[in-house]
Design a protein around this motif. Sequence first.
Motif, PDB file in Angstrom:
ATOM      1  N   VAL A   1      76.086  21.402  50.254  1.00 27.95           N
ATOM      2  CA  VAL A   1      75.526  20.809  48.980  1.00 27.95           C
ATOM      3  C   VAL A   1      73.871  20.738  48.990  1.00 27.95           C
ATOM      4  CG1 VAL A   1      76.355  18.744  50.214  1.00 27.95           C
ATOM      5  CG2 VAL A   1      75.374  19.806  51.096  1.00 27.95           C
ATOM      6  N   GLN A   2      73.364  20.741  47.972  1.00 24.24           N
ATOM      7  CA  GLN A   2      71.775  20.888  47.778  1.00 24.24           C
ATOM      8  C   GLN A   2      70.956  20.193  48.055  1.00 24.24           C
ATOM      9  OE1 GLN A   2      73.537  23.678  44.119  1.00 24.24           O
ATOM     10  NE2 GLN A   2      72.696  21.770  43.769  1.00 24.24           N
ATOM     11  N   HIS A   3      69.869  20.806  48.723  1.00 19.86           N
ATOM     12  CA  HIS A   3      68.865  20.056  48.950  1.00 19.86           C
ATOM     13  C   HIS A   3      67.919  19.887  47.825  1.00 19.86           C
ATOM     14  CE1 HIS A   3      69.641  19.182  53.372  1.00 19.86           C
ATOM     15  NE2 HIS A   3      69.744  20.101  53.539  1.00 19.86           N
ATOM     16  N   VAL A   4      68.048  18.603  47.407  1.00 17.77           N
ATOM     17  CA  VAL A   4      66.097  19.473  45.770  1.00 17.77           C
ATOM     18  C   VAL A   4      65.176  18.925  45.950  1.00 17.77           C
ATOM     19  CG1 VAL A   4      68.418  19.155  44.263  1.00 17.77           C
ATOM     20  CG2 VAL A   4      67.227  16.933  44.866  1.00 17.77           C
ATOM     21  N   ASP A   5      63.936  18.971  44.978  1.00 15.64           N
ATOM     22  CA  ASP A   5      62.755  18.471  45.196  1.00 15.64           C
ATOM     23  C   ASP A   5      62.246  17.581  44.378  1.00 15.64           C
ATOM     24  OD1 ASP A   5      62.756  18.780  42.794  1.00 15.64           O
ATOM     25  OD2 ASP A   5      61.353  21.366  43.473  1.00 15.64           O
ATOM     26  N   TYR A   6      63.498  16.696  43.999  1.00 11.21           N
ATOM     27  CA  TYR A   6      63.222  15.250  42.706  1.00 11.21           C
ATOM     28  C   TYR A   6      63.881  14.345  43.508  1.00 11.21           C
ATOM     29  CZ  TYR A   6      67.893  17.097  40.818  1.00 11.21           C
ATOM     30  OH  TYR A   6      68.948  17.725  40.733  1.00 11.21           O
ATOM     31  N   ARG A   7      64.715  14.215  44.470  1.00 11.51           N
ATOM     32  CA  ARG A   7      65.343  13.030  45.650  1.00 11.51           C
ATOM     33  C   ARG A   7      65.652  13.358  46.807  1.00 11.51           C
ATOM     34  NH1 ARG A   7      70.614  12.321  42.579  1.00 11.51           N
ATOM     35  NH2 ARG A   7      70.969  10.517  43.643  1.00 11.51           N
ATOM     36  N   ASN A   8      65.395  12.246  47.920  1.00 13.10           N
ATOM     37  CA  ASN A   8      65.253  12.546  49.079  1.00 13.10           C
ATOM     38  C   ASN A   8      67.535  12.402  49.684  1.00 13.10           C
ATOM     39  OD1 ASN A   8      66.556   9.589  48.822  1.00 13.10           O
ATOM     40  ND2 ASN A   8      64.792   8.380  49.916  1.00 13.10           N
ATOM     41  N   THR A   9      67.955  12.452  48.532  1.00 12.12           N
ATOM     42  CA  THR A   9      69.448  13.213  49.407  1.00 12.12           C
ATOM     43  C   THR A   9      69.801  14.141  47.912  1.00 12.12           C
ATOM     44  OG1 THR A   9      70.032  11.346  46.769  1.00 12.12           O
ATOM     45  CG2 THR A   9      69.645   9.891  49.030  1.00 12.12           C
ATOM     46  N   CYS A  10      71.045  14.555  49.320  1.00 13.46           N
ATOM     47  CA  CYS A  10      71.523  15.575  48.282  1.00 13.46           C
ATOM     48  C   CYS A  10      72.751  16.056  47.345  1.00 13.46           C
ATOM     49  CB  CYS A  10      72.538  16.210  49.943  1.00 13.46           C
ATOM     50  SG  CYS A  10      71.353  16.777  51.217  1.00 13.46           S
ATOM     51  N   LEU A  11      72.873  16.724  46.848  1.00 13.09           N
ATOM     52  CA  LEU A  11      74.177  17.032  45.754  1.00 13.09           C
ATOM     53  C   LEU A  11      74.692  17.892  45.635  1.00 13.09           C
ATOM     54  CD1 LEU A  11      71.357  15.986  42.263  1.00 13.09           C
ATOM     55  CD2 LEU A  11      72.406  14.496  43.902  1.00 13.09           C
ATOM     56  N   LEU A  12      76.097  17.905  45.243  1.00 11.96           N
ATOM     57  CA  LEU A  12      77.043  18.748  44.922  1.00 11.96           C
ATOM     58  C   LEU A  12      76.159  19.601  43.619  1.00 11.96           C
ATOM     59  CD1 LEU A  12      80.760  17.130  44.769  1.00 11.96           C
ATOM     60  CD2 LEU A  12      79.146  18.429  46.725  1.00 11.96           C
ATOM     61  N   PRO A  13      76.268  20.709  44.516  1.00 11.14           N
ATOM     62  CA  PRO A  13      76.364  21.589  42.645  1.00 11.14           C
ATOM     63  C   PRO A  13      76.942  20.821  41.110  1.00 11.14           C
ATOM     64  CG  PRO A  13      77.031  22.850  44.464  1.00 11.14           C
ATOM     65  CD  PRO A  13      77.474  21.624  44.759  1.00 11.14           C
TER      66      PRO A  13
ATOM     67  N   SER B   1      80.053  17.944  38.515  1.00  9.47           N
ATOM     68  CA  SER B   1      79.850  17.764  39.938  1.00  9.47           C
ATOM     69  C   SER B   1      80.971  19.253  40.089  1.00  9.47           C
ATOM     70  CB  SER B   1      79.764  17.061  40.431  1.00  9.47           C
ATOM     71  OG  SER B   1      79.042  16.474  40.676  1.00  9.47           O
ATOM     72  N   VAL B   2      80.487  20.526  41.505  1.00  7.46           N
ATOM     73  CA  VAL B   2      81.939  21.380  41.667  1.00  7.46           C
ATOM     74  C   VAL B   2      81.925  21.204  43.327  1.00  7.46           C
ATOM     75  CG1 VAL B   2      82.221  24.024  41.704  1.00  7.46           C
ATOM     76  CG2 VAL B   2      80.460  22.766  39.615  1.00  7.46           C
ATOM     77  N   LEU B   3      82.750  21.108  43.824  1.00  6.34           N
ATOM     78  CA  LEU B   3      83.321  21.268  44.845  1.00  6.34           C
ATOM     79  C   LEU B   3      83.523  22.549  45.556  1.00  6.34           C
ATOM     80  CD1 LEU B   3      84.170  18.900  47.398  1.00  6.34           C
ATOM     81  CD2 LEU B   3      86.116  19.619  46.845  1.00  6.34           C
ATOM     82  N   ILE B   4      82.367  22.336  47.092  1.00  8.13           N
ATOM     83  CA  ILE B   4      82.605  23.915  47.256  1.00  8.13           C
ATOM     84  C   ILE B   4      82.749  24.131  48.585  1.00  8.13           C
ATOM     85  CG2 ILE B   4      81.642  26.747  47.595  1.00  8.13           C
ATOM     86  CD1 ILE B   4      79.966  26.143  44.393  1.00  8.13           C
ATOM     87  N   THR B   5      84.094  24.677  49.085  1.00  7.40           N
ATOM     88  CA  THR B   5      84.162  24.384  50.183  1.00  7.40           C
ATOM     89  C   THR B   5      83.736  26.281  51.560  1.00  7.40           C
ATOM     90  OG1 THR B   5      86.242  24.252  50.642  1.00  7.40           O
ATOM     91  CG2 THR B   5      85.329  22.470  50.660  1.00  7.40           C
ATOM     92  N   ASP B   6      83.545  25.645  52.451  1.00  7.62           N
ATOM     93  CA  ASP B   6      83.807  27.492  53.484  1.00  7.62           C
ATOM     94  C   ASP B   6      85.156  27.517  54.130  1.00  7.62           C
ATOM     95  OD1 ASP B   6      83.705  25.854  55.992  1.00  7.62           O
ATOM     96  OD2 ASP B   6      81.854  26.755  56.292  1.00  7.62           O
TER      97      ASP B   6
ATOM     98  N   ALA C   1      79.776  23.504  33.941  1.00  7.26           N
ATOM     99  CA  ALA C   1      79.860  23.227  35.370  1.00  7.26           C
ATOM    100  C   ALA C   1      79.227  24.739  36.021  1.00  7.26           C
ATOM    101  CB  ALA C   1      81.103  23.314  36.186  1.00  7.26           C
ATOM    102  N   SER C   2      79.948  26.162  34.753  1.00  2.62           N
ATOM    103  CA  SER C   2      79.957  27.131  34.626  1.00  2.62           C
ATOM    104  C   SER C   2      77.750  27.472  34.978  1.00  2.62           C
ATOM    105  CB  SER C   2      80.167  28.545  34.235  1.00  2.62           C
ATOM    106  OG  SER C   2      82.015  27.570  34.363  1.00  2.62           O
ATOM    107  N   ARG C   3      77.490  26.916  33.910  1.00  2.00           N
ATOM    108  CA  ARG C   3      76.234  26.484  33.991  1.00  2.00           C
ATOM    109  C   ARG C   3      75.519  26.886  34.905  1.00  2.00           C
ATOM    110  NH1 ARG C   3      72.569  23.082  32.231  1.00  2.00           N
ATOM    111  NH2 ARG C   3      74.341  21.944  31.378  1.00  2.00           N
ATOM    112  N   GLU C   4      76.233  25.537  35.316  1.00  2.00           N
ATOM    113  CA  GLU C   4      74.738  24.967  36.725  1.00  2.00           C
ATOM    114  C   GLU C   4      75.279  26.167  37.704  1.00  2.00           C
ATOM    115  OE1 GLU C   4      73.093  22.364  36.788  1.00  2.00           O
ATOM    116  OE2 GLU C   4      72.810  21.756  34.845  1.00  2.00           O
TER     117      GLU C   4
END
Length: 362
Positions: free
Chosen positions: A46-58, A34-39, A72-75
């Motif tokens: 956080v990312q919204h994905v089409d295969y689950r109803n909860t968000c994920l970190l990249p 996982s990669v933690l990014i902040t502004d 991590a870099s590839r993702e």
Amino acid sequence: MTTTAHPDESPDSSMTDEEYGALRASAALWAGTSVLITDQRGRVLVQHVDYRNTCLLPGGAVDKGESPSHGASRELLEELGITTAVTRGLAVDWVSADTPSTPPAMRFPGEILYVYDGGTWNDQQIISIRLPGHEITAVDLVEPATLHALMAPSDARRALSALRARINAGGPVLLENGLPIAPTVLDRVGILRTARVEHHFPWRPGPVPPDLPVRQCRAWAFAPDGRVLVLLKPDTGTACLPGSTLEDQGDPVTTLIRKAAEEAATHLGEPAFLGHLLDPTEPCAHVRFAATLTQLGPVRPAPVTGRTHTRILATPEQAVALFDWGPETAGQLVTVHAARERLGIPEAAAQPVTELPGPVTW
């Protein structure tokens, strides 16, 4: 060739290489990143994905033969269209096989998940995000306190633990199901579990206009090593600088010294005026001072609120990470560091925060 099944077994308890390999393979775990990014406001991407109803970190699964950092870099490239190397780890999490969010059909064996620091992104970097045509449907920047509402419980715990590790600057932390096995004071108090109050007020390093009432006074209170005192509220996990709201337009310096002593048993040297924040909602001014810390008494409940603050020393940069002060934060920090230099105090080295539970004299 034979080998022992475990390092502490006796030599006569031997296995063939094939048997030993099969035993280790039966206990294998997945590996993920996982990669933690902040502004620049400290909000988490956080990312919204089409295969689950909860968000994920990249992030995602580590491919066969791939190192976690390369994964991590590839993702990041696949999911956000961003080419960047990740070089700083924040956490390593052991995720148990009975994680509730995992479907039984997946036969999830457990996972070792590496959390990397993706850094603080500016507006241009965020605008440059390009999503793929599948899986990632949207990205959001969210207040850390909302992660529990958006993510699976273990994912939210992991993200908050990694964010606290980044602020604490103590190096990567070891987690089990998202919780640190050696909690810091930031973990114990639960910093960032409550939404930070948004105070995006313009910073004015000059005096307060005579027609503008002063509603609040707080101090950047410096220890000799360049760190400042921050108070953590036990009931909410929120942070504040020593000081208070003014009562009946009293003298700010007198109020500051009295409230610092009452709220946190803190004794200050002579405060030096720094400037003020212009609150346009009233309108009014929130004044800021710089002062040296001279003494801390025993921790005790405040006489008015009954609240016992947790006292920590943090670098000024660590302190502002606990607030949502908006784009004016940089200007206030410039003024703060100029005042620190005038006081003859060195710039604080990057280091973990320090709890101050007992009396201290400088």
